[in-house]
Design a protein around this motif. Structure first.
Motif, PDB file in Angstrom:
ATOM      1  N   LYS A  52       0.863  -1.182   0.000  1.00 28.21           N
ATOM      2  CA  LYS A  52       0.000   0.000   0.000  1.00 28.21           C
ATOM      3  C   LYS A  52       0.902   1.235   0.000  1.00 28.21           C
ATOM      4  CE  LYS A  52      -3.672  -2.650   1.139  1.00 28.21           C
ATOM      5  NZ  LYS A  52      -3.179  -3.996   1.112  1.00 28.21           N
ATOM      6  N   LEU A  53       0.900   1.957  -1.099  1.00 27.44           N
ATOM      7  CA  LEU A  53       1.722   3.164  -1.206  1.00 27.44           C
ATOM      8  C   LEU A  53       0.903   4.400  -0.856  1.00 27.44           C
ATOM      9  CD1 LEU A  53       3.640   2.368  -4.495  1.00 27.44           C
ATOM     10  CD2 LEU A  53       4.592   2.465  -2.204  1.00 27.44           C
ATOM     11  N   LYS A  54       1.511   5.295  -0.090  1.00 31.93           N
ATOM     12  CA  LYS A  54       0.853   6.543   0.286  1.00 31.93           C
ATOM     13  C   LYS A  54       0.398   7.293  -0.963  1.00 31.93           C
ATOM     14  CE  LYS A  54       1.817  11.032   2.336  1.00 31.93           C
ATOM     15  NZ  LYS A  54       2.858  11.880   2.922  1.00 31.93           N
ATOM     16  N   ASP A  55       1.288   7.388  -1.958  1.00 34.88           N
ATOM     17  CA  ASP A  55       0.970   8.050  -3.217  1.00 34.88           C
ATOM     18  C   ASP A  55       1.456   7.184  -4.375  1.00 34.88           C
ATOM     19  OD1 ASP A  55       3.778   8.715  -2.994  1.00 34.88           O
ATOM     20  OD2 ASP A  55       3.253  10.611  -2.053  1.00 34.88           O
ATOM     21  N   PHE A  56       2.544   7.551  -5.023  1.00 36.06           N
ATOM     22  CA  PHE A  56       3.091   6.774  -6.134  1.00 36.06           C
ATOM     23  C   PHE A  56       4.461   6.215  -5.786  1.00 36.06           C
ATOM     24  CE2 PHE A  56       0.214   9.530  -8.685  1.00 36.06           C
ATOM     25  CZ  PHE A  56      -0.467   8.534  -9.370  1.00 36.06           C
ATOM     26  N   PRO A  57       4.917   5.216  -6.529  1.00 38.17           N
ATOM     27  CA  PRO A  57       6.295   4.752  -6.348  1.00 38.17           C
ATOM     28  C   PRO A  57       7.285   5.893  -6.617  1.00 38.17           C
ATOM     29  CG  PRO A  57       5.064   3.231  -7.757  1.00 38.17           C
ATOM     30  CD  PRO A  57       4.206   4.458  -7.565  1.00 38.17           C
ATOM     31  N   ALA A  58       8.413   5.863  -5.957  1.00 41.38           N
ATOM     32  CA  ALA A  58       9.423   6.913  -6.119  1.00 41.38           C
ATOM     33  C   ALA A  58       9.870   7.038  -7.572  1.00 41.38           C
ATOM     34  CB  ALA A  58      10.625   6.638  -5.210  1.00 41.38           C
TER      35      ALA A  58
END
Length: 140
Positions: free
Chosen positions: A123-129
């Motif tokens: 579960k990512l807060k936003d997008f992958p780095a």
């Protein structure tokens, strides 16, 4: 491998070739609003792997932000795909491609979720780095 899908009325046909770059769920407010659901199932493809094979004259684009060019059928309003030029990827909605075995690998924008999902996926807060996000994980 090729997969073919259509809009809601069948006037527009979309074909994808090969394997998607990634599949998962997006929980952002824009995807929720556009899809009409609490979460959006996505399948990301390189632009060259996506073709509109018929009905292109029925395709219109709505661009709320520079990140997302949402394409839909003008005849039925059915959603087809979202071009993400800043990511170099096209999200052909997983439900638009009935023969694609949807195997999600990640949740993105999970900080905005309205539907917590306990499925063991990252579960990512936003997008992958690597796609310009923080890459920060959120616990189930």
């Amino acid at each position: 491998m090729k997969h073919t899908g259509t809009c809601f009325c069948g006037a527009v046909e979309v074909q994808v070739t090969g394997a998607p770059e990634g599949m998962g769920y997006c929980h952002c407010g824009s995807c929720r609003s556009w899809s009409g659901g609490p979460v959006n199932a996505f399948a990301l493809w390189k632009p060259e792997a996506v073709r509109i094979t018929s009905g292109s004259h029925h395709v219109a684009t709505f661009e709320k932000t520079a990140m997302s060019q949402r394409k839909y059928c003008t005849k039925c309003g059915g959603h087809l795909m979202t071009n993400h030029p800043t990511l170099g990827l096209v999200d052909v909605f997983a439900t638009t491609i009935p023969t694609l075995a949807f195997t999600p690998g990640v949740h993105v924008n999970y900080a905005e979720t309205m539907l917590p999902m306990r499925d063991g996926l990252p579960k990512l807060k936003d997008f992958p780095a690597e796609l310009g996000g923080s890459g920060e994980m959120i616990a189930e």
